[in-house]
Scaffold this active site. Structure first.
Site: not given
Ligand code: NAD
Ligand code: DAU
Length: 350
Positions: A131-133, A160, A156
């Site tokens: 992730t970019d975080e 990562k 988190y």
């Molecule tokens: P998600 O939470 O939707 O899905 C995670 C999946 O992993 C689920 O299916 C869950 O059951 C499985 N999982 C969790 N713990 C596990 C374990 N111990 N063993 C096996 N499976 C397990 O997540 P996502 O948003 O699809 O993100 C997927 C990946 O991409 C993550 O590594 C996250 O850090 C990365 N990522 C997400 C975003 C985003 O915006 N969602 C952005 C950048 C990177």
């Molecule tokens: O940047 C990549 C990341 O983006 C991924 O690595 C993470 O898995 C993914 O969850 C996401 O993280 P964020 O914290 O940016 O996403 P989230 O959707 O939780 O929040 C987006 C923005 O909205 C953030 O500034 C917080 C704000 N927010 C979020 C929630 C859930 C609110 O204002 N209210 C809310 O209820």
């Protein structure tokens, strides 16, 4: 590529990637290892579950015996590792779960790959999805590049970052053929309604308040999930071993502006008077340690591998809203039971 292990393939991004690879590579076997936590859902894959080149295994990436035996049983030569605890708010409430899955789970997979591949050859690949975080928080200007120093600020992102370091350490120490990508915020169908966009769509449908953290001034760089899946496929097949690629949408939005756009789309789609959804906006206590701005320089993946986003934000957001409105059963299923407890704990006191 022959036998590809995808971890976390029942989650949001993982399910879009599994579908893409199962369809695009009929001669490769796609093995999906997923624990099916609250975020994993086999409904996400119902359309491809019977494909002859697809297998699902329910299990934990931390389970050493299971993971080692899977590598052997399926002669795994490629890993795309997505399984993780992924929600920042949950990591603030329970950091240890994040260390367990995101750090220990990743090292367990690396050990299994090393054991099976004896440090690896050209035909092996361990692709870690990050992730970019991990880069921390930007001020008003600047972009994260692959050279930006790590500065994680939530449990988190710290977990990562730690897993990224282990992956690179296995490259340097053991010659493991690794590759990494760090992506910005994804949105699209099948995202669990704890994240901003699906949570707000669900609340608007149910006429519930929209909890905007702080003043809503934080900025995120949004990418449609299918564009992320395409980027992963490109990097998997064309990327160079040992390299990192940043992926992003060049699509920065202040939360409050994004929320207003979403509200206007929802009013239209639901046939409600203009302003109905906006009236649900409620400014609540900020997230602890809330990163101000993320923005990705995705120049390297474009220049070297030719990937760029294909879906505009307006198109993608509309497709996303349409998906949630026509998948009420999915939404109802994932917002019952434990979700209600999560919602109460997270938002009642805010
Ligand atoms: P998600 O939470 O939707 O899905 C995670 C999946 O992993 C689920 O299916 C869950 O059951 C499985 N999982 C969790 N713990 C596990 C374990 N111990 N063993 C096996 N499976 C397990 O997540 P996502 O948003 O699809 O993100 C997927 C990946 O991409 C993550 O590594 C996250 O850090 C990365 N990522 C997400 C975003 C985003 O915006 N969602 C952005 C950048 C990177
Ligand atoms: O940047 C990549 C990341 O983006 C991924 O690595 C993470 O898995 C993914 O969850 C996401 O993280 P964020 O914290 O940016 O996403 P989230 O959707 O939780 O929040 C987006 C923005 O909205 C953030 O500034 C917080 C704000 N927010 C979020 C929630 C859930 C609110 O204002 N209210 C809310 O209820």
């Amino acid at each position: 590529m022959k036998n590809i292990l995808i971890t976390g393939g029942a989650g949001f991004i993982g399910s879009h990637l599994v579908r893409l690879l199962v369809r695009k590579y009929p001669d490769s076997l796609i093995v999906n290892l997923d624990k099916l936590t609250y975020a994993g859902n086999l409904l996400n894959l119902a359309d491809i579950e019977k494909s002859p080149n697809y297998r699902f295994v329910k299990g934990d990436i931390v389970d050493e015996k299971l993971v080692f035996s899977l590598f052997k049983e399926y002669d795994i030569d490629t890993v795309v590792h997505l399984a993780a605890e992924s929600h920042v708010d949950r990591s603030i409430a329970n950091p240890m779960e994040f260390v367990h899955t995101n750090v220990t789970g990743t090292v367990n997979l690396l050990n299994a790959a090393r054991h099976q591949w004896k440090n690896g050859s050209e035909s092996n690949r361990f692709y870690h999805i990050s992730t970019d975080e991990v880069y921390g928080s930007l001020g008003e200007t600047g972009l994260f590049t692959e050279k930006t120093p790590y500065d994680p600020r939530s449990p988190y992102s710290a977990s990562k970052a730690s897993s990224d370091h282990f992956v690179r350490a296995y490259f340097h120490t053991y010659g493991m053929p690794v590759i990494l990508s760090n992506c910005s915020n994804n949105y699209g169908p099948n995202q669990f309604p704890e994240k901003l966009i699906p949570l707000f769509i669900n609340n608007i449908i149910n006429k519930k308040p929209l909890p905007v953290y702080g003043k809503g001034e934080n900025v995120r760089d949004w990418l449609y999930v299918i564009d992320h899946a395409r980027a992963i496929d490109t990097i998997l097949t064309k990327g160079r071993s040992g390299e990192t690629y940043n992926i992003g949408g060049h699509n920065e939005w202040k939360n409050i502006d994004l929320i207003r756009l979403l509200c206007s789309i929802m009013d239209k789609k639901l046939g409600r008077p203009v302003g109905t959804s906006e009236s649900l906006i409620s400014f609540v206590k900020d997230r602890a340690g809330h990163d101000m701005r993320y923005a990705i320089d995705a120049g390297k993946v474009k220049m070297e591998l030719g990937w760029e986003p294909s879906v505009s934000f307006e198109q993608g957001l509309e497709k996303t809203v349409d998906w949630y409105l026509s998948n009420e059963e999915w939404l109802r299923q994932v917002t019952s039971g434990n979700y209600l407890d999560y919602y109460r704990e997270q938002y009642e006191e805010r």
